[in-house]
Design an enzyme around this catalytic site. Structure first.
Site, PDB file in Angstrom:
ATOM      1  N   HIS A 133       0.809  -1.219   0.000  1.00 20.75           N
ATOM      2  CA  HIS A 133       0.000   0.000   0.000  1.00 20.75           C
ATOM      3  C   HIS A 133       0.841   1.267   0.000  1.00 20.75           C
ATOM      4  CE1 HIS A 133       0.173  -0.665   4.519  1.00 20.75           C
ATOM      5  NE2 HIS A 133       0.399   0.631   4.484  1.00 20.75           N
ATOM      6  N   SER A 254       4.755   1.832   7.951  1.00 21.52           N
ATOM      7  CA  SER A 254       4.371   0.809   6.973  1.00 21.52           C
ATOM      8  C   SER A 254       5.537   0.528   6.037  1.00 21.52           C
ATOM      9  CB  SER A 254       3.172   1.292   6.148  1.00 21.52           C
ATOM     10  OG  SER A 254       1.986   1.240   6.884  1.00 21.52           O
TER      11      SER A 254
END
Length: 305
Positions: A133, A254
């Site tokens: 992502h 992330s």
């Protein structure tokens, strides 16, 4: 402006969804140039890719000060939204990396792009592994390749190794087509070979459980002033495509490496790509987690290199 669909939102919605295709096809590699890439069956020495300390070519504070960024560039980075709603579990146990020119922290990268900022980690002179992502929005597509800049060992206002542009972006069908959190991984091929200076992480796969293995996660949390932080823990739950732990993280981390130090040529050695905080029911409600490096993930990363 594109709308970011985070891994948590998509992953939580699809956790209970049946697989629409085989696990192997979900790992079908894709790149931003439109070409599908077959999963390579070549695995180096089988289950392990060795780490490398590199040769920095830098010495002392003076060299780092030469890479102090312009005020305008720092302001632009700070304005970017940290990607991923990860979680602090209990007391905050994170510690700051005071010297990002030290290995392996210099091989951890700040990633900036049109929609936000993430973390990545070098695995070769030119390849950075990160969360899927952080390169691809399943609702829209790849983020603009020209907007990516990767800063190894970034800290505060200083980029000791400068920055690199993206040459190619990678992810897999399981993330791009289905938004599944257990296939949320990707990579960035750089236009420069900064990994020769910074070195890179090793990574491995194994069939059995990873439970109780030590976990260390280093990256760029969005609640800190663009500095690198790390946390320690252990694997609490081990699944075929996920690794769970209680390491503290926040948005911006992330894509961070989930690693530990081994006694062989893979030290530091990554077992997963961090991407998620707490949500839903157990074990998701009580742990952070990331995409496990299983055989297919290992082969894709090795092939992308």
């Amino acid at each position: 402006m594109k709308t970011l669909i985070t891994g948590v939102m998509l992953g939580f919605a699809l956790l209970a969804a049946p697989l629409a295709a085989s696990a192997q096809s979900m790992h079908t590699a894709m790149s931003d140039d439109g070409k599908d890439l077959r999963v390579s069956e070549k695995r180096g020495n089988g289950r392990l890719s060795e780490s490398n300390k590199g040769s920095t070519g830098y010495s002392g504070i003076a060299a780092a000060l030469e890479q102090r960024l312009p005020t305008s560039e720092i302001a632009a980075i700070r304005a970017l939204e940290p990607i991923g709603p990860e979680s602090i579990i209990g007391a905050d146990t994170r510690k700051q990396v005071n010297n990002t020119r030290k290995y392996p922290y210099r091989a951890v990268t700040l990633i900036t792009f049109e929609e936000g900022r993430c973390t990545g980690w070098m695995v070769s002179p030119r390849l950075v592994v990160t969360a899927g992502h952080c390169v691809y929005d399943p609702g829209v597509g790849y983020y603009s390749k020209s907007s990516f800049r990767v800063y190894p060992g970034y800290t505060g206002t200083t980029a000791p190794y400068g920055s690199c542009r993206a040459k190619r972006l990678f992810t897999v069908a399981g993330w791009a087509n289905s938004g599944r959190d257990d296939y949320d991984y990707g990579a960035i091929k750089l236009k420069c070979k900064v990994g020769n200076k910074t070195g890179w992480f090793g990574y491995f796969w194994k069939k059995g459980s990873l439970k109780r293995l030590p976990t260390k996660i280093a990256g760029y949390p969005g609640d800190k002033p663009l500095t690198q932080w790390y946390s320690r823990g252990r694997v609490t739950v081990s699944q075929p495509r996920r690794v769970f732990y209680k390491n503290d993280t926040t948005g911006g981390m992330s894509g961070s490496p989930v690693y530990y130090n081994r006694s062989d040529n893979c030290s530091p050695c990554s077992m997963a790509i961090h991407a998620y905080g707490t949500y839903g029911s157990a074990p998701f409600s009580t742990n952070n987690h990331g995409t496990r490096i299983n055989r297919s993930v290992f082969n894709n990363i090795s092939n992308w290199k």
